[in-house]
Design a protein around this motif. Structure first.
Motif, mmCIF file in Angstrom:
data_model
loop_
_atom_site.group_PDB
_atom_site.id
_atom_site.type_symbol
_atom_site.label_atom_id
_atom_site.label_comp_id
_atom_site.label_asym_id
_atom_site.label_seq_id
_atom_site.Cartn_x
_atom_site.Cartn_y
_atom_site.Cartn_z
ATOM 1 N N ARG B 185 0.830 -1.204 0.000
ATOM 2 C CA ARG B 185 0.000 0.000 0.000
ATOM 3 C C ARG B 185 0.869 1.260 0.000
ATOM 4 O O ARG B 185 0.648 2.202 -0.772
ATOM 5 C CB ARG B 185 -0.928 -0.035 1.222
ATOM 6 C CG ARG B 185 -1.835 1.153 1.427
ATOM 7 C CD ARG B 185 -3.097 1.137 0.571
ATOM 8 N NE ARG B 185 -3.934 -0.038 0.663
ATOM 9 C CZ ARG B 185 -4.855 -0.282 1.589
ATOM 10 N NH1 ARG B 185 -5.074 0.594 2.545
ATOM 11 N NH2 ARG B 185 -5.582 -1.375 1.571
ATOM 12 N N LEU B 186 1.899 1.258 0.848
ATOM 13 C CA LEU B 186 2.769 2.437 0.945
ATOM 14 C C LEU B 186 3.569 2.625 -0.349
ATOM 15 O O LEU B 186 3.800 3.752 -0.788
ATOM 16 C CB LEU B 186 3.705 2.318 2.153
ATOM 17 C CG LEU B 186 3.034 2.462 3.523
ATOM 18 C CD1 LEU B 186 4.017 2.138 4.637
ATOM 19 C CD2 LEU B 186 2.457 3.865 3.732
ATOM 20 N N LYS B 187 3.966 1.503 -0.930
ATOM 21 C CA LYS B 187 4.715 1.575 -2.186
ATOM 22 C C LYS B 187 3.841 2.216 -3.278
ATOM 23 O O LYS B 187 4.290 3.103 -3.998
ATOM 24 C CB LYS B 187 5.125 0.152 -2.601
ATOM 25 C CG LYS B 187 6.260 0.118 -3.600
ATOM 26 C CD LYS B 187 6.884 -1.266 -3.698
ATOM 27 C CE LYS B 187 6.011 -2.190 -4.529
ATOM 28 N NZ LYS B 187 6.684 -3.456 -4.870
ATOM 29 N N LYS B 188 2.606 1.779 -3.316
ATOM 30 C CA LYS B 188 1.655 2.303 -4.301
ATOM 31 C C LYS B 188 1.457 3.806 -4.123
ATOM 32 O O LYS B 188 1.240 4.537 -5.087
ATOM 33 C CB LYS B 188 0.322 1.570 -4.098
ATOM 34 C CG LYS B 188 -0.703 1.752 -5.167
ATOM 35 C CD LYS B 188 -1.842 0.784 -4.874
ATOM 36 C CE LYS B 188 -3.094 1.159 -5.624
ATOM 37 N NZ LYS B 188 -4.205 0.267 -5.266
ATOM 38 N N GLN B 189 1.547 4.271 -2.887
ATOM 39 C CA GLN B 189 1.319 5.694 -2.604
ATOM 40 C C GLN B 189 2.628 6.498 -2.555
ATOM 41 O O GLN B 189 2.623 7.639 -2.095
ATOM 42 C CB GLN B 189 0.590 5.831 -1.259
ATOM 43 C CG GLN B 189 -0.788 5.196 -1.237
ATOM 44 C CD GLN B 189 -1.454 5.289 0.130
ATOM 45 O OE1 GLN B 189 -0.887 5.831 1.076
ATOM 46 N NE2 GLN B 189 -2.672 4.773 0.229
ATOM 47 N N ASN B 190 3.728 5.875 -2.980
ATOM 48 C CA ASN B 190 5.046 6.531 -2.897
ATOM 49 C C ASN B 190 5.372 7.026 -1.500
ATOM 50 O O ASN B 190 5.896 8.120 -1.311
ATOM 51 C CB ASN B 190 5.126 7.714 -3.884
ATOM 52 C CG ASN B 190 5.144 7.225 -5.315
ATOM 53 O OD1 ASN B 190 5.781 6.204 -5.613
ATOM 54 N ND2 ASN B 190 4.416 7.899 -6.178
ATOM 55 N N ARG B 191 5.014 6.214 -0.508
ATOM 56 C CA ARG B 191 5.305 6.595 0.877
ATOM 57 C C ARG B 191 6.145 5.524 1.569
ATOM 58 O O ARG B 191 6.061 5.322 2.782
ATOM 59 C CB ARG B 191 3.991 6.786 1.652
ATOM 60 C CG ARG B 191 3.166 7.971 1.159
ATOM 61 C CD ARG B 191 2.200 8.414 2.243
ATOM 62 N NE ARG B 191 1.207 7.387 2.537
ATOM 63 C CZ ARG B 191 0.629 7.252 3.735
ATOM 64 N NH1 ARG B 191 0.945 8.039 4.730
ATOM 65 N NH2 ARG B 191 -0.273 6.314 3.928
#
Lengths: 318, 220
Positions: B185-191
């Motif tokens: 999820r964080l990867k998808k949001q660039n976080r």
């Protein structure tokens, strides 16, 4: 020189494992599982197999969530025998009060190395519905121990400790657990938290491990800690199958199954030891690896043979 | 929503078998929505308990009534008249509802018919998933909206541990590894930098009985 050494606070009281790591020796550690009872003679017997063949002995902490003699007491028995323990400590069974208290006690008993783990989940053991504590995780435990040692205070309050423990702080690493691409970064977190040495999950697929180590080196992690590769001799084909199917992060190459299957009757264990020695040889040639950790579960008496066959004897005296 | 499930009939029977006039109180709130303690369940449960009592040689007058929400005093008042001559109350509300009944009718023993198990999402009618442990220090802002306290079997803050295989938790292959999900999820949001920073030990703030006074509160 390892970057960690530049800022290490390791004092004169540091243990053999730390001194050997720092001197650049290829270290050898092994594992000892405490008994399901109070008999110190069992500990002494198991330890006697390892004495002189390894530099330090890991003492597991209620591994697989099964109640055994405490790792602190077992480690203290080893200290009494002149064997240096690596006391494993899991966060499953103790909150931060208990963890810090146990560390102070362990240090008082002459224990110098601690391996910080979250621990196998309680549901796998003999008390599956007990309450898992998990007040903190393994990375937080590493950080707490570093603060206690380097700043001489209890982290939550900043209160001064009257006699801070001089510890060599370790953590585990699971290179093959998901998400594999994230694993080097999680290792970096452990180092950032204060881990000085790392003992890895069992390595069977050396090729995959070397690829992992390449990524670890790209991040410069191997310069900041001592990475000790974990190996576990396969006793039988059944054990290999069990490990492959049931233990997360274990990848056993197909060729090992063939070797074990084709070994003559009763000789699969010998084949397993040969495989283990081959893995150790390859790990010795892997850049960034500072030693090996032999996890021979209830097979402690075969450890000397493995160390000897690998040409790792005699162990240095320090 | 609060999710609950019915206790074993034999356990409820063992708590209530010595009483003769029992009122079963349902709740039209959460426990009705999760099919554990609404009007329909009260009707069915009354029937089942009655049969079970007969089978075991006891008998009691069983009544049933479902209130709008068992956890709000305003909805409890309508029960006052109905509790005359009642010698035991069985609640089909959540733990909060059961406790409000026990407080309002403190001369009558109150027994829970349900185990309140979690705060969760209703995936489908009859299919619920735990999502919140009411820890009092919400971590979702760092974790891509997936709760590590609830969805990780160890409840760790710097996951995933070594027990994740094929994105699944070692505790149960049917359960996804929360930290693998958080990572994705964080990867998808660039976080993804959230996964690189060490989360400090949690301040467990909900260990004492909680009382909350919101800004909108006006003393009456």
């Amino acid at each position: 020189m390892k970057e960690y050494m530049k800022h290490s606070t390791a004092g004169e009281n540091s243990g053999k494992l730390q001194r050997l790591c720092r001197s650049g020796d290829f270290v050898v550690t092994a594992e000892l599982g405490p008994p399901k009872g109070n008999n110190p003679l069992i500990v002494e017997k198991k330890a006697s197999y390892l004495a002189g063949f390894v530099d330090a002995v890991n003492v597991t902490d209620n591994q697989t969530a099964i109640v055994r003699m405490s790792s602190i007491a077992t480690a203290a028995l080893l200290v009494r025998m002149g064997i240096e323990p690596v006391m494993q400590m899991v966060t499953r069974d103790r909150n931060r009060i208990a963890a810090q208290s146990d560390i102070l006690g362990a240090a008082a008993l002459g224990i110098k190395n601690v391996l910080c783990l979250s621990g196998d989940h309680q549901m796998f053991g003999n008390h599956p519905f007990c309450k898992g504590v998990y007040d903190i995780d393994s990375i937080q435990l590493v950080s707490i121990l570093r603060t206690m040692r380097d700043e001489g205070v209890f982290p939550d309050t900043g209160e001064k400790i009257d006699g801070a423990p001089d510890l060599f702080i370790g953590a585990a690493d699971a290179p093959f657990s998901d998400p594999v691409e994230y694993r080097p970064y999680r290792l970096r977190k452990k180092i950032d938290a204060g881990a000085q040495f790392i003992q890895t999950q069992c390595i069977y697929d050396v090729k995959a491990f070397r690829e992992y180590m390449r990524r670890v080196r790209d991040l410069g992690i191997h310069e900041k800690c001592f990475i000790i590769g974990g190996v576990m001799p396969l006793k039988s084909l059944a054990m290999a199958r069990y490990m492959q199917q049931n233990v997360p992060g274990i990848v056993i190459p197909e060729s090992f199954f063939r070797c074990l299957a084709s070994a003559p009757g009763g000789k699969a264990g010998d084949e397993g030891i040969k495989i283990c020695c081959d893995i150790i040889s390859e790990l010795r040639e892997t850049d960034g690896i500072s030693g090996i950790h032999v996890m021979a579960v209830e097979w402690e008496h075969r450890v000397p043979e493995i160390i000897d066959k690998c040409g790792l004897l005699p162990r240095p005296l320090v | 929503m609060i999710i609950a499930r019915e206790k074993k009939l034999e356990d409820i029977y063992s708590l209530t078998s010595s009483y003769q006039k029992i009122m079963i109180v349902g709740c039209a709130g959460c426990t009705a929505v999760c099919l554990a303690g609404g009007h329909q369940e009260v009707v069915r449960f009354k029937e089942e308990l009655s049969l079970y009592m007969k089978k075991h040689g006891t008998e009691a007058a069983l009544k049933g009534y479902t209130v709008e929400r068992q956890c709000e005093p305003i909805f409890i008042f309508e029960l006052v008249e109905r509790m005359r001559n009642i010698d035991a109350i069985v609640s089909m509300g959540c733990g909060a509802g059961t406790q409000l009944l026990a407080e309002k009718f403190d001369d009558i023993p109150v027994f829970p018919a349900l185990d309140t198990i979690f705060v969760g999402i209703s995936r489908e009618t009859g299919l619920y998933e735990e999502n919140c442990r009411s820890c009092g220090d919400c971590q979702l802002g760092y974790t891509g909206g997936i709760c590590p306290v609830t969805r990780c079997a160890k409840g760790i803050f710097n996951g995933p541990c070594g027990g994740s295989t094929n994105g699944r938790c070692e505790v149960d292959p049917d359960i996804p590894c929360a930290w693998c999900q958080i990572y994705e999820r964080l990867k998808k949001q660039n976080r993804i930098e959230n996964m690189y920073a060490i989360r400090r030990p949690m301040q467990w703030k909900n260990q004492n009985p909680g009382i909350l006074i919101q800004k909108g509160f006006k003393k009456q």
